[in-house]
Design an enzyme around this catalytic site. Structure first.
Site, mmCIF file in Angstrom:
data_model
loop_
_atom_site.group_PDB
_atom_site.id
_atom_site.type_symbol
_atom_site.label_atom_id
_atom_site.label_comp_id
_atom_site.label_asym_id
_atom_site.label_seq_id
_atom_site.Cartn_x
_atom_site.Cartn_y
_atom_site.Cartn_z
ATOM 1 N N HIS A 155 10.341 -19.887 -5.273
ATOM 2 C CA HIS A 155 11.570 -19.176 -4.943
ATOM 3 C C HIS A 155 11.952 -19.419 -3.481
ATOM 4 O O HIS A 155 11.177 -19.983 -2.701
ATOM 5 C CB HIS A 155 11.383 -17.679 -5.203
ATOM 6 C CG HIS A 155 12.594 -17.007 -5.761
ATOM 7 N ND1 HIS A 155 13.878 -17.375 -5.411
ATOM 8 C CD2 HIS A 155 12.736 -15.967 -6.631
ATOM 9 C CE1 HIS A 155 14.742 -16.602 -6.051
ATOM 10 N NE2 HIS A 155 14.077 -15.747 -6.803
ATOM 11 N N GLU A 228 21.585 -27.438 -10.779
ATOM 12 C CA GLU A 228 22.803 -26.642 -10.596
ATOM 13 C C GLU A 228 22.993 -26.510 -9.101
ATOM 14 O O GLU A 228 22.261 -25.783 -8.432
ATOM 15 C CB GLU A 228 22.665 -25.275 -11.281
ATOM 16 C CG GLU A 228 23.986 -24.535 -11.420
ATOM 17 C CD GLU A 228 24.254 -23.569 -10.277
ATOM 18 O OE1 GLU A 228 25.040 -23.941 -9.363
ATOM 19 O OE2 GLU A 228 23.701 -22.471 -10.293
ATOM 20 N N CYS A 262 27.705 -19.767 -6.238
ATOM 21 C CA CYS A 262 28.180 -21.126 -6.493
ATOM 22 C C CYS A 262 29.456 -21.120 -7.318
ATOM 23 O O CYS A 262 30.290 -22.015 -7.175
ATOM 24 C CB CYS A 262 27.103 -21.932 -7.213
ATOM 25 S SG CYS A 262 25.622 -22.221 -6.230
#
Length: 455
Positions: A155, A228, A262
């Protein structure tokens, strides 16, 4: 090295975590693989039962997880609760549908039996960002574990508490102890993990630079990736759009997660005929947003996650204004502690300005005026990104055609904000990445699509 959680509201550190040495990481990878070997042979009913347990844990403890998100990256409590509950819905969705998505697909051939099977592939490494510290992980983990895979999570370094909490959710839900593990490692250690023979695939949500680095290393190792990456989503406001409706959709889309998404609305491409009315209403709505302490009731927008992110955003605004954009709202760094930046609107944005060329990761709206629908479409596609987009129009049939055939993006919504949904494939094209998450398409990204023929 240590990882330190710093409250972006106060700038004060409140927790420290030690980085793991290489030998610990190697040991954990081996344990995860061993749990995978047993897990891959479990039935969907068993997996679904545990995944529903995870959903129950998320729902019961949503406010606690929201507090953790507020502490580590500044998300307002109400948004954090909604994020945890959305993760629960994803768990429930894949618990309900994974078996159907991955069931045998019969194919008619000359053979006695021919079918396509969908088998798990092994340990999948996930490199995840801080902006949706729970959702980004669960939208990968829920389908991957339901498919029979195991997971390693690297993470973002500013949300280690969230990362460990997610690992604990899966353990408390009854999953094997090492099926999902959080790794306390720095970004520099990711390349070695990708090289590890027991790591079979990688998924990353992050910057273009991170995506290129991961794709390059994974490509050299012949390992599947899903990326992504960034987005600069265009929202087209056509001349037949209702200015009030358009302004409401655009303001909501720009300020989600304090603008740090995003798929947040970022470039507002407005046909000149409707621009004056749209700008007036849009500025009104943006100015009403309540910015403040994410722990306070009623706060709609907290600080940005880090001070350096705030400073970068401000430089993009000031540089765009210096090149000819007009400031309609905000644009000033608040004179008080915390990584705050106010809702900001700039107009007359054009090529060569940061607000036109770059992703604005924060509550800054760039209005780009155009003369016609044709020009608006051309401007929407004049970007390196291709994640999402929206078309706002009074003619839904026309909007549908534009969304389907004209806008270069992985997701286009008509008269609504771009958002993720477990039922729908999520992902982009161009420099926004490749592959899909969520839905039947997402769960099949990390499986072996195997042909079986019985003569």
């Amino acid at each position: 090295m240590t990882f330190q959680s710093i409250n972006p509201t106060t700038g004060e550190p409140f927790a420290t975590y030690d980085e793991w040495p290489t030998e610990v990481v190697q040991d954990v990878v081996g344990k995860v693989h061993r749990d995978y070997l047993a897990w891959r042979r479990t039935g969907f009913d068993h997996r679904a039962s545990l995944m529903r347990n995870a959903a129950d844990i998320l729902n019961r403890n949503a406010r606690d997880y929201a507090k953790l998100m507020a502490e580590e990256m500044g998300k307002p409590l109400q948004e954090g609760v909604a994020e945890a509950e959305k993760c629960a819905k994803a768990c429930e969705y894949f618990a309900e549908n994974a078996e159907n998505f991955l069931s045998r697909l019969p194919i008619r051939t000359e053979a006695r039996t021919t079918f396509v099977a969908f088998n798990p592939i092994g340990v999948v490494l996930a490199v995840m960002p801080w902006n949706f510290p729970f959702w980004q992980v669960f939208r990968f983990a829920a389908p991957s574990l339901m498919a029979g895979n195991a997971a390693l999570l690297k993470h973002a370094s500013n949300v280690p508490g969230c990362a460990l909490a997610i690992e604990q959710i899966f353990r408390d839900a009854g999953f094997p102890q090492n099926l999902f593990r959080t790794l306390m490692i720095a970004s520099k250690q990711v390349a070695a993990l990708i090289e590890h023979p027991l790591v079979r695939a990688v998924t990353l949500t992050g910057s273009g630079a991170a995506g290129r680095a991961v794709a390059s290393k994974a490509g050299a190792m012949l390992k599947k990736t899903v990326l992504e990456l960034g987005g600069s989503d265009p929202y087209l406001v056509l001349e037949d759009a209702d200015p009030d409706l358009a302004a409401a959709i655009c303001a909501r889309g720009r300020l989600v997660n304090s603008g740090q998404s995003c798929i947040a609305a970022k470039r507002f491409i407005v046909v000149e005929k409707v621009r004056p009315a749209f700008e007036k209403r849009f500025v009104e709505l943006m100015s009403r947003t309540r910015m403040g302490d994410p722990f306070e009731h009623g706060t709609e927008m907290g600080p940005l996650a880090r001070h350096d992110l705030r400073d970068t955003l401000h430089r993009q605004v000031t540089s765009s204004v210096a090149k000819g954009a007009r400031l309609l709202l905000g644009g000033t760094v608040p004179n008080h502690p915390g990584a705050y930046y106010p809702p900001t609107v700039i107009t007359d944005v054009s090529q060569g300005m940061p607000a036109y060329e770059e992703e604005l990761f924060g509550p800054v709206a760039a209005i780009i005026p155009t003369r016609s629908e044709v020009e608006a479409i051309a401007v929407a596609n004049d970007t390196a990104f291709g994640l999402g987009g929206a078309v706002i129009t009074g003619d839904l049939a026309r909007g549908e055609i534009i969304a389907e055939t004209e806008i270069e993006a992985g997701m286009v919504f008509v008269n609504d904000n771009v958002h993720s949904d477990p039922r729908l494939p999520f992902g982009g094209i161009k420099e926004s990445g490749y592959g899909r998450e969520l839905s039947a398409y997402g769960i099949r990204e990390f499986v072996n699509i195997k042909t079986v023929m019985v003569a």
